[in-house]
Design a protein around this motif. Structure first.
Motif, short mmCIF file in Angstrom:
data_model
loop_
_atom_site.label_atom_id
_atom_site.label_comp_id
_atom_site.label_asym_id
_atom_site.label_seq_id
_atom_site.Cartn_x
_atom_site.Cartn_y
_atom_site.Cartn_z
N LEU A 199 -42.43 -6.49 17.34
CA LEU A 199 -42.46 -8.10 16.92
C LEU A 199 -44.03 -8.44 17.00
O LEU A 199 -44.60 -8.14 17.74
N LYS A 200 -44.17 -9.30 15.67
CA LYS A 200 -45.35 -10.01 15.87
C LYS A 200 -45.13 -11.43 15.96
O LYS A 200 -44.21 -12.08 15.44
N LEU A 201 -45.57 -11.89 17.29
CA LEU A 201 -45.31 -13.20 17.69
C LEU A 201 -46.02 -14.34 16.92
O LEU A 201 -47.15 -14.37 16.70
N THR A 202 -44.89 -15.34 16.42
CA THR A 202 -45.47 -16.49 15.70
C THR A 202 -45.28 -17.70 16.65
O THR A 202 -45.06 -17.74 17.69
N ASP A 203 -45.66 -18.84 15.83
CA ASP A 203 -45.72 -20.20 16.66
C ASP A 203 -44.16 -20.21 17.03
O ASP A 203 -43.96 -20.88 18.34
N CYS A 204 -43.18 -20.03 16.16
CA CYS A 204 -41.84 -20.29 16.70
C CYS A 204 -41.29 -19.36 18.06
O CYS A 204 -40.80 -19.92 18.98
N HIS A 205 -41.91 -18.17 17.90
CA HIS A 205 -41.47 -17.20 18.96
C HIS A 205 -42.33 -17.78 20.27
O HIS A 205 -41.62 -17.59 21.35
N TRP A 206 -43.32 -18.43 20.10
CA TRP A 206 -44.16 -18.99 21.18
C TRP A 206 -43.62 -20.28 21.93
O TRP A 206 -43.67 -20.21 23.36
N ARG A 207 -42.91 -20.97 20.94
CA ARG A 207 -42.08 -22.22 21.36
C ARG A 207 -40.95 -21.79 22.22
O ARG A 207 -40.67 -22.38 23.25
N VAL A 208 -40.28 -20.66 21.77
CA VAL A 208 -39.07 -20.46 22.54
C VAL A 208 -39.57 -19.58 23.90
O VAL A 208 -38.89 -19.96 24.97
N ILE A 209 -40.63 -18.93 23.75
CA ILE A 209 -40.97 -18.17 24.96
C ILE A 209 -41.44 -19.26 25.92
O ILE A 209 -41.06 -19.21 27.25
N ALA A 210 -42.09 -20.29 25.85
CA ALA A 210 -42.73 -21.40 26.59
C ALA A 210 -41.54 -22.21 27.01
O ALA A 210 -41.61 -22.34 28.23
N PHE A 211 -40.45 -22.51 26.17
CA PHE A 211 -39.45 -23.12 26.95
C PHE A 211 -38.50 -22.47 27.63
O PHE A 211 -38.33 -22.80 28.72
N LEU A 212 -38.43 -21.07 27.57
CA LEU A 212 -37.49 -20.29 28.26
C LEU A 212 -38.40 -20.52 29.83
O LEU A 212 -37.75 -20.37 30.91
N ARG A 213 -39.49 -20.15 29.77
CA ARG A 213 -40.36 -19.97 31.05
C ARG A 213 -40.44 -21.48 31.78
O ARG A 213 -40.24 -21.24 33.18
#
Length: 111
Positions: free
Chosen positions: A37-51
């Motif tokens: 996976l290459k993390l995009t802004d969308c990925h980072w939004r999901v990751i930040a929300f999960l954390r």
């Protein structure tokens, strides 16, 4: 229990971070790269929300909570669906997202 190391952090035998507080962006990038996976802004939004959600509630949010809370940040012009959310993390959906976000594996099975 067998512990592995990635980017200097201990992972359990299933590949999940052993300590939630040991997570950082470099680890997320390394775990994502291992999974292609290459993390995009969308990925980072999901990751930040999960954390953030896990830090507050000590459980991961359901996909429905993710979509209701940050769906427009994930996909602005069309409704965000569970299918779209899972397409961001195609190798396990929410489990994969939880792993990259550094959540403990025993919480991510129902996510």
């Amino acid at each position: 229990m067998l512990n592995l190391q990635v980017a200097g952090r201990h992972l359990n035998k299933k590949g999940y971070l052993a300590r939630f507080d040991d997570w950082d962006r470099d680890l997320a990038l390394t775990l994502a790269a291992e999974e292609g996976l290459k993390l995009t802004d969308c990925h980072w939004r999901v990751i930040a929300f999960l954390r953030d959600y896990y830090a507050t509630h000590e459980i991961p949010p359901s996909p429905r909570v993710v979509i209701k809370s940050i769906g427009t940040a994930i996909t602005e012009h069309v409704p965000c669906t569970r299918r779209h959310l899972e397409s961001l993390f195609p190798d396990g959906g929410c489990r994969q997202a939880c792993r990259i976000a550094g959540l403990p594996d025993y919480y991510c099975h129902g996510c």
